[in-house]
Enzyme design. Structure first.
Site, PDB file in Angstrom:
ATOM      1  N   LYS A 203      41.519  31.585  27.465  1.00 31.92           N
ATOM      2  CA  LYS A 203      41.330  32.925  27.979  1.00 31.92           C
ATOM      3  C   LYS A 203      42.833  33.665  27.962  1.00 31.92           C
ATOM      4  O   LYS A 203      43.764  33.141  28.441  1.00 31.92           O
ATOM      5  CB  LYS A 203      40.969  33.041  29.497  1.00 31.92           C
ATOM      6  CG  LYS A 203      40.755  34.568  29.783  1.00 31.92           C
ATOM      7  CD  LYS A 203      40.823  34.795  31.220  1.00 31.92           C
ATOM      8  CE  LYS A 203      41.957  35.438  31.796  1.00 31.92           C
ATOM      9  NZ  LYS A 203      42.558  36.725  31.165  1.00 31.92           N
ATOM     10  N   GLU A 277      52.261  25.616  34.138  1.00 32.22           N
ATOM     11  CA  GLU A 277      53.599  26.065  33.591  1.00 32.22           C
ATOM     12  C   GLU A 277      53.890  27.346  34.224  1.00 32.22           C
ATOM     13  O   GLU A 277      53.164  28.298  33.941  1.00 32.22           O
ATOM     14  CB  GLU A 277      53.604  26.232  32.240  1.00 32.22           C
ATOM     15  CG  GLU A 277      53.295  25.020  31.378  1.00 32.22           C
ATOM     16  CD  GLU A 277      54.634  24.097  31.174  1.00 32.22           C
ATOM     17  OE1 GLU A 277      55.650  24.464  31.642  1.00 32.22           O
ATOM     18  OE2 GLU A 277      54.585  23.106  30.621  1.00 32.22           O
ATOM     19  N   CYS A 311      59.865  33.310  31.307  1.00 30.95           N
ATOM     20  CA  CYS A 311      59.836  32.307  32.574  1.00 30.95           C
ATOM     21  C   CYS A 311      61.114  31.848  32.640  1.00 30.95           C
ATOM     22  O   CYS A 311      61.494  31.282  33.857  1.00 30.95           O
ATOM     23  CB  CYS A 311      58.382  31.563  32.507  1.00 30.95           C
ATOM     24  SG  CYS A 311      58.428  30.675  30.823  1.00 30.95           S
ATOM     25  N   GLU A 408      61.445  35.919  41.342  1.00 26.77           N
ATOM     26  CA  GLU A 408      61.481  35.886  39.943  1.00 26.77           C
ATOM     27  C   GLU A 408      61.105  37.426  39.675  1.00 26.77           C
ATOM     28  O   GLU A 408      60.243  38.119  40.344  1.00 26.77           O
ATOM     29  CB  GLU A 408      60.170  35.124  39.269  1.00 26.77           C
ATOM     30  CG  GLU A 408      60.101  35.093  37.989  1.00 26.77           C
ATOM     31  CD  GLU A 408      58.889  34.506  37.485  1.00 26.77           C
ATOM     32  OE1 GLU A 408      57.989  34.580  37.708  1.00 26.77           O
ATOM     33  OE2 GLU A 408      59.165  33.838  36.320  1.00 26.77           O
TER      34      GLU A 408
HETATM   35  P1  NAP Z   1      49.239  35.693  35.954  1.00 33.02           P
HETATM   36  O1  NAP Z   1      49.057  37.004  36.750  1.00 33.02           O
HETATM   37  O2  NAP Z   1      49.286  34.304  37.103  1.00 33.02           O
HETATM   38  O3  NAP Z   1      48.326  35.592  35.082  1.00 33.02           O
HETATM   39  C1  NAP Z   1      48.326  34.468  33.982  1.00 33.02           C
HETATM   40  C2  NAP Z   1      47.123  34.390  33.406  1.00 33.02           C
HETATM   41  O4  NAP Z   1      46.137  33.834  34.404  1.00 33.02           O
HETATM   42  C3  NAP Z   1      46.331  35.365  32.689  1.00 33.02           C
HETATM   43  O5  NAP Z   1      45.605  35.316  31.680  1.00 33.02           O
HETATM   44  C4  NAP Z   1      45.377  36.179  34.081  1.00 33.02           C
HETATM   45  O6  NAP Z   1      44.510  36.993  33.606  1.00 33.02           O
HETATM   46  C5  NAP Z   1      44.877  34.845  34.620  1.00 33.02           C
HETATM   47  N1  NAP Z   1      44.496  34.714  35.908  1.00 33.02           N
HETATM   48  C6  NAP Z   1      44.859  35.536  36.928  1.00 33.02           C
HETATM   49  N2  NAP Z   1      44.261  35.514  37.933  1.00 33.02           N
HETATM   50  C7  NAP Z   1      43.558  34.353  37.895  1.00 33.02           C
HETATM   51  C8  NAP Z   1      42.832  33.472  38.494  1.00 33.02           C
HETATM   52  N3  NAP Z   1      42.628  33.655  39.984  1.00 33.02           N
HETATM   53  N4  NAP Z   1      42.360  32.304  38.295  1.00 33.02           N
HETATM   54  C9  NAP Z   1      42.493  32.001  36.896  1.00 33.02           C
HETATM   55  N5  NAP Z   1      43.228  32.726  36.015  1.00 33.02           N
HETATM   56  C10 NAP Z   1      43.847  34.018  36.570  1.00 33.02           C
HETATM   57  O7  NAP Z   1      50.830  35.648  35.370  1.00 33.02           O
HETATM   58  P2  NAP Z   1      51.335  37.025  34.503  1.00 33.02           P
HETATM   59  O8  NAP Z   1      51.906  38.081  35.476  1.00 33.02           O
HETATM   60  O9  NAP Z   1      50.409  37.147  33.492  1.00 33.02           O
HETATM   61  O10 NAP Z   1      52.442  36.316  33.683  1.00 33.02           O
HETATM   62  C11 NAP Z   1      53.775  36.197  34.424  1.00 33.02           C
HETATM   63  C12 NAP Z   1      54.128  34.986  35.049  1.00 33.02           C
HETATM   64  O11 NAP Z   1      53.778  33.739  34.193  1.00 33.02           O
HETATM   65  C13 NAP Z   1      55.463  34.563  35.354  1.00 33.02           C
HETATM   66  O12 NAP Z   1      55.600  34.187  36.706  1.00 33.02           O
HETATM   67  C14 NAP Z   1      56.118  33.924  34.457  1.00 33.02           C
HETATM   68  O13 NAP Z   1      57.216  32.968  35.034  1.00 33.02           O
HETATM   69  C15 NAP Z   1      54.938  32.857  34.194  1.00 33.02           C
HETATM   70  N6  NAP Z   1      55.114  32.330  32.883  1.00 33.02           N
HETATM   71  C16 NAP Z   1      55.518  30.882  33.049  1.00 33.02           C
HETATM   72  C17 NAP Z   1      55.749  30.338  31.954  1.00 33.02           C
HETATM   73  C18 NAP Z   1      55.906  28.745  31.626  1.00 33.02           C
HETATM   74  O14 NAP Z   1      55.821  28.050  30.676  1.00 33.02           O
HETATM   75  N7  NAP Z   1      56.348  28.417  32.705  1.00 33.02           N
HETATM   76  C19 NAP Z   1      55.632  30.876  30.540  1.00 33.02           C
HETATM   77  C20 NAP Z   1      55.179  32.257  30.439  1.00 33.02           C
HETATM   78  C21 NAP Z   1      54.878  32.886  31.739  1.00 33.02           C
HETATM   79  P3  NAP Z   1      44.974  38.682  33.816  1.00 33.02           P
HETATM   80  O15 NAP Z   1      46.064  38.709  32.592  1.00 33.02           O
HETATM   81  O16 NAP Z   1      43.604  39.224  33.425  1.00 33.02           O
HETATM   82  O17 NAP Z   1      45.603  38.850  34.862  1.00 33.02           O
END
Ligand code: NAP
Ligand code: MG
Length: 498
Positions: A203, A277, A311, A408
């Protein structure tokens, strides 16, 4: 080339860009007419594009223009169930049974097709995500292909990866990825899972799903057995339905720490394997003996690359006290020369913020920084009227306990702090709930090694920043998550060893 350049003196008194004459390039726009973005994308399940059971689609936009690019299907729980069942069938009937050398051929084919279609993929990535074309063209897409090449090489060598053990796949993997590196994150997830013999339901993030569906077209063209890879679009609820589906054996999640924690809670006590991650607040530590101009370029790349939607971004800069003044002066000059604007322009350094919601989050945190007493420096560049933009920014006089030093921001905003001794640098750098990455700048090799041993971070760059390679493992400590992606380590979450 000088005819392409024009100087324009638009320095604002007191603005960050200081006394440097600014050079402006004529626009050099990447063509978009060769890119095939479909007006509507359905779900990729069982090797076919199928309408969602929900009969609902949602719009996806270009964050640099706010124009609608396409509409994506919204998968509901029934669609998730259908995708997981197809993945299970493919796992039992074909993928776990075929020779590993055959699996390798399919994965190589995906890598080759990504290379062949790299130009269109780069443009689509930039249009849907807002990142500069020079980044999607030179970083995201080539690295995505490189991950498939790398893991294709492991598919028939698993007994060498895990000597003296019997290696089996885990089964069906549910994979959830964020919006900051859409195709690259899909490659990080899919390549090791497939190489180890698992089937997948992926997804992508709701704001950046287009290149995942273009990858689905590539997977069709590569003739993968139907159901080995299924790609379903939707919002957080779709992700949650995948996490909670009883037919999934493993969840791999990249995203925010908040959602990661929620997933960990909901999987407690189940048979499912999990890797997370999550976020970061990386220290980038510069000692007084470091090559200063090189370090300034590393600091700029560390925080403004991909608008800071990274990230592992070097979002907390620790300067040894004696070099605070010259480095801050150089940073002020340098951010004034960053070109902010149309991500499709090959000269653009900083593109659009990925979504309005993300822009508001950045704005709110930056306001808190000013309210908490830090001094703000911001590029005085102009930004387009439409779309989501944030000028490159940094703060000095940042208190270690303030929100901009702890939380962050995930945007082009740097917090500058200082230290006197290496011990103090380590203590301050480790003083965060995160532990994903760190940077160290010094002439002394022995100091690099000492710092690397004491910093609680999964990845440490020395005299460079934001360098990635498929052979190198990536992942965090503490609230940045657990499990590694990339390298030999990246295979472990996708195998059962006996
Ligand atoms: P997010 O809101 O956590 O979303 C990540 C993914 O999870 C998206 O596909 C999102 O769908 C989905 N999602 C949202 N709520 C969910 C739930 N309750 N259950 C399962 N899946 C769910 O994060 P983001 O705002 O898209 O991304 C930014 C974050 O990612 C930052 O905190 C960053 O540090 C972190 N990040 C970490 C890494 C690493 O390798 N450590 C790499 C890249 C990013 P939707 O998009 O539809 O909301
Ligand atoms: Mg989200």
């Amino acid at each position: 080339m000088t005819s392409q350049l024009e100087t324009r003196d638009r320095l604002t008194p007191g603005a960050a860009s200081s006394a440097l004459a600014e050079w402006h390039y004529s626009p050099s726009l990447e063509a978009t007419d060769h890119v095939k973005i479909q007006p509507r994308y359905n779900l990729f399940i069982g090797g076919k594009f199928v309408e969602p059971h929900s009969k609902r689609w949602f719009e996806t936009i270009n964050p640099a223009t706010e124009e609608t690019l396409s509409e994506m299907a919204e998968a509901d729980a029934e669609d998730v169930d259908r995708a997981v069942k197809e993945a299970r069938r493919a796992y039992e009937k074909t993928w776990r049974k075929i020779a590993p050398s055959e699996r390798a051929k399919y994965i190589y084919r995906i890598a080759r097709l990504i290379q062949e279609k790299s130009r269109g993929l780069a443009v689509a990535e930039t249009m849907n995500g807002g990142k500069p074309i020079k980044e999607s063209r030179d970083v995201d897409i080539p690295l995505a292909a490189a991950h498939f090449f790398y893991y294709a090489g492991w598919a028939d060598k698993l007994e060498y990866a895990f000597p003296n053990r019997t290696v089996s796949p885990v089964g069906v993997a549910g994979q959830i990825i964020p919006w900051n590196f859409p195709l690259l994150m899909a490659a990080w997830k899919l390549a090791p899972a497939l190489a180890a013999g698992n089937t997948v339901v992926l997804k992508p993030a709701e704001t950046t799903s287009i290149t995942s569906l273009m990858l689905a077209e590539i997977i069709q063209e590569a003739d993968l057995p139907p159901g080995v890879v299924n790609i379903i679009t939707g919002a957080g609820a779709t992700g949650a339905a995948l996490v909670n589906h009883a037919g999934v054996d493993k969840i791999a999640f990249t995203g925010s720490t908040e959602v990661g924690k929620r997933i960990q809670r909901s999987l407690a006590g189940t048979h499912k394997k999990l890797t997370l991650e999550l976020g970061g607040k990386a220290p980038n530590i510069v000692f007084e003996d470091a090559p200063i101009d090189q370090a300034v370029e590393g600091i700029i790349n560390g925080i403004y690359f991909n608008q800071g939607h990274v990230c592992c971004a070097g979002s907390r800069l620790f300067l040894q006290e004696s070099i605070l003044e010259p480095v801050v002066r150089k940073l002020r000059e340098r951010i004034g020369t960053l070109r902010v604007g149309n991500p499709l322009d090959k000269n653009t350094d900083v593109g659009a913020i990925n979504s309005r919601a993300q822009l508001e989050k950045i704005q709110e945190l930056v306001e808190s920084g000013t309210e908490e007493g830090a001094e703000i420096f911001q590029s005085s560049c102009s930004v387009p009227d439409r779309g989501f933009w944030f000028r490159p920014t940094f703060f000095t006089g940042v208190a270690a306990s303030s929100r901009i030093a702890q939380e962050e921001i995930f945007g082009p905003v740097l917090s500058v702090l200082t230290f006197r001794t290496p011990e103090e640098a380590i203590e301050k750098a480790n003083n965060t709930p995160y532990g994903l990455s760190a940077g160290v700048w010094t002439e002394k090799g022995s100091r690099i090694l000492k710092m690397a041993q004491k910093l609680r971070a999964g990845v440490i760059w020395a005299n460079t920043y934001n360098k990635f390679d498929p052979a190198s493992p990536f992942g965090g400590y503490k609230e940045s998550g657990f499990g590694r992606e990339g390298g030999l380590h990246g295979l472990s979450p996708y195998v059962v060893l006996t």
